[in-house]
Write a protein that holds these residues in place. Structure first.
Motif, short mmCIF file in Angstrom:
data_model
loop_
_atom_site.label_atom_id
_atom_site.label_comp_id
_atom_site.label_asym_id
_atom_site.label_seq_id
_atom_site.Cartn_x
_atom_site.Cartn_y
_atom_site.Cartn_z
N ALA A 100 -85.34 -0.91 41.53
CA ALA A 100 -85.58 -1.37 42.90
C ALA A 100 -84.71 -2.59 43.22
N LEU A 101 -84.59 -3.51 42.29
CA LEU A 101 -83.74 -4.68 42.49
C LEU A 101 -82.28 -4.28 42.65
N ALA A 124 -81.14 -1.38 43.69
CA ALA A 124 -81.02 -0.68 44.98
C ALA A 124 -81.00 -1.67 46.13
N HIS A 125 -81.80 -2.72 46.03
CA HIS A 125 -81.86 -3.72 47.09
C HIS A 125 -80.55 -4.51 47.16
N GLN A 126 -79.93 -4.80 46.02
CA GLN A 126 -78.69 -5.57 46.00
C GLN A 126 -77.51 -4.76 46.52
N THR A 127 -77.52 -3.46 46.31
CA THR A 127 -76.40 -2.64 46.75
C THR A 127 -76.52 -2.25 48.23
N ALA A 128 -77.68 -2.39 48.82
CA ALA A 128 -77.87 -2.01 50.22
C ALA A 128 -77.47 -3.08 51.19
#
Length: 63
Positions: free
Chosen positions: A56-57, A59-63
């Motif tokens: 989740a972390l 995914a959040h950083q790449t978005a």
């Protein structure tokens, strides 16, 4: 699979106690056959939670 709930067919005791040669042999086989055999279900759940948090972390950083 953990062996903490298995019952020996030879002596009817829990396998993790290793009371008879059959128990000891099966306990040794289970320990050597699977490196995750010593992990408790609670530890596996904690590892899964850490993995989900890491994904989740990421995914959040790449978005």
């Amino acid at each position: 699979m953990t062996y903490d709930r298995l019952v020996c067919a030879n002596c009817a005791a829990p396998v993790n106690e290793g009371r008879c040669p059959v128990c000891r042999a099966n306990r040794e086989r289970l320990q050597q056959g699977n490196p995750l055999a010593n992990l408790t279900p609670m530890t596996l759940i904690a590892l899964l939670a850490v993995l989900i948090a890491a994904v989740a972390l990421l995914a959040h950083q790449t978005a």
